[in-house]
Design a protein around this motif. Structure first.
Motif, PDB file in Angstrom:
ATOM      1  N   LEU A 157       0.670  -1.280   0.146  1.00 42.59           N
ATOM      2  CA  LEU A 157       0.125  -0.032   0.078  1.00 42.59           C
ATOM      3  C   LEU A 157       0.934   1.222  -0.021  1.00 42.59           C
ATOM      4  N   LEU A 158       1.932   1.175   0.761  1.00 40.42           N
ATOM      5  CA  LEU A 158       2.794   2.408   0.806  1.00 40.42           C
ATOM      6  C   LEU A 158       3.694   2.618  -0.698  1.00 40.42           C
ATOM      7  N   LEU A 159       3.948   1.335  -1.070  1.00 46.55           N
ATOM      8  CA  LEU A 159       4.474   1.759  -2.369  1.00 46.55           C
ATOM      9  C   LEU A 159       3.670   2.193  -3.480  1.00 46.55           C
ATOM     10  N   PHE A 160       2.498   1.991  -3.376  1.00 53.65           N
ATOM     11  CA  PHE A 160       1.372   2.457  -4.418  1.00 53.65           C
ATOM     12  C   PHE A 160       1.063   3.916  -4.017  1.00 53.65           C
ATOM     13  N   LEU A 161       1.115   4.425  -2.793  1.00 52.55           N
ATOM     14  CA  LEU A 161       0.783   5.736  -2.417  1.00 52.55           C
ATOM     15  C   LEU A 161       2.051   6.562  -3.254  1.00 52.55           C
TER      16      LEU A 161
END
Length: 237
Positions: A157-161
């Motif tokens: 999720l963090l990488l997507f953001l």
């Protein structure tokens, strides 16, 4: 057959069709069809004969697979200006390995695989465009497999953001979600309840805040730092 000159122009601007001669484009458009889908309407289903490929002009569409238990996994989200299913034209008697469903209202153009494949036999520039497109997609999918297999849910999720963030200030950013959270969660291989828990945890930690369909990054540097600092270490799926 498509006679709309505006649509013909949009098709010709796409790199898979930009090297076609006017006569070739005209021939292709004779077998092309304009398709309008409502939100949640399926274009095709997994296992259907793959006789056509598509260019999405407007909207968002998800490609997903269903397992024997009836659970769906989003494989890819197709956004406007992109084509899909064209690789299948090189596999005779092929079927679609995924289902395609509109996430929002969609406008698509469908093309006959046999017609386009026959043109490629006489147009080397168009062949190179297809090969280039497939090469880019292959590298993208390899990177995604690595992320999905090596990272936990929080990191995904963090990488997507981080990858989709647009800076709004020196240390702030914004991610515009153009698809429902349930679709994004499936695309990231995160269970919906886990996804909701992560969003709530990140909000509580003041990493992010929500504004309609936007996720606001309150502190970009802290977001980057949090990738290596688990705040929900029990989340692994």
């Amino acid at each position: 057959m498509i006679r709309d000159n505006h649509i013909k122009q949009l098709v010709h601007q796409h790199h898979l069709f930009s090297n076609l001669a006017d006569t070739e484009l005209a021939q292709l458009m004779k077998s092309a069809a304009r398709i309008q889908l409502s939100s949640h309407e399926n274009l095709f289903f997994q296992g259907d004969p793959a006789k056509r490929f598509y260019l999405l002009l407007n909207g968002n569409l998800q490609l997903y697979r269903s397992n024997p238990q009836g659970q769906d996994k989003v494989i890819e989200v197709v956004r406007e200006g992109h084509t899909f299913a064209e690789a299948l034209m090189f596999n005779k008697q092929s079927v679609y390995p995924v289902s395609a469903q509109a996430v929002s209202e969609c406008l698509l153009i469908s093309f006959e695989c046999d017609c386009y494949r026959n043109m490629l036999k006489h147009n080397s520039e168009a062949c190179m465009a297809v090969m280039s497109d497939m090469s880019v997609r292959l590298r993208k999918h390899i990177n995604e497999v690595e992320v999905l297999s090596l990272q936990n849910a929080q990191s995904r999720l963090l990488l997507f953001l981080m990858r989709h963030m647009k800076n709004t200030d020196e240390n702030q950013g914004r991610v515009a979600l153009d698809i429902p959270k349930r679709v994004l969660a499936s695309r990231l291989s995160i269970q919906p309840e886990t996804f909701s828990r992560l969003i709530k945890k990140m909000t509580a930690n003041q990493l992010i805040s929500e504004n309609g369909h936007d996720i606001i990054i309150n502190d970009v540097r802290q977001l980057y730092a949090s990738v290596d600092v688990p705040f929900d270490s029990d989340v692994r799926h």
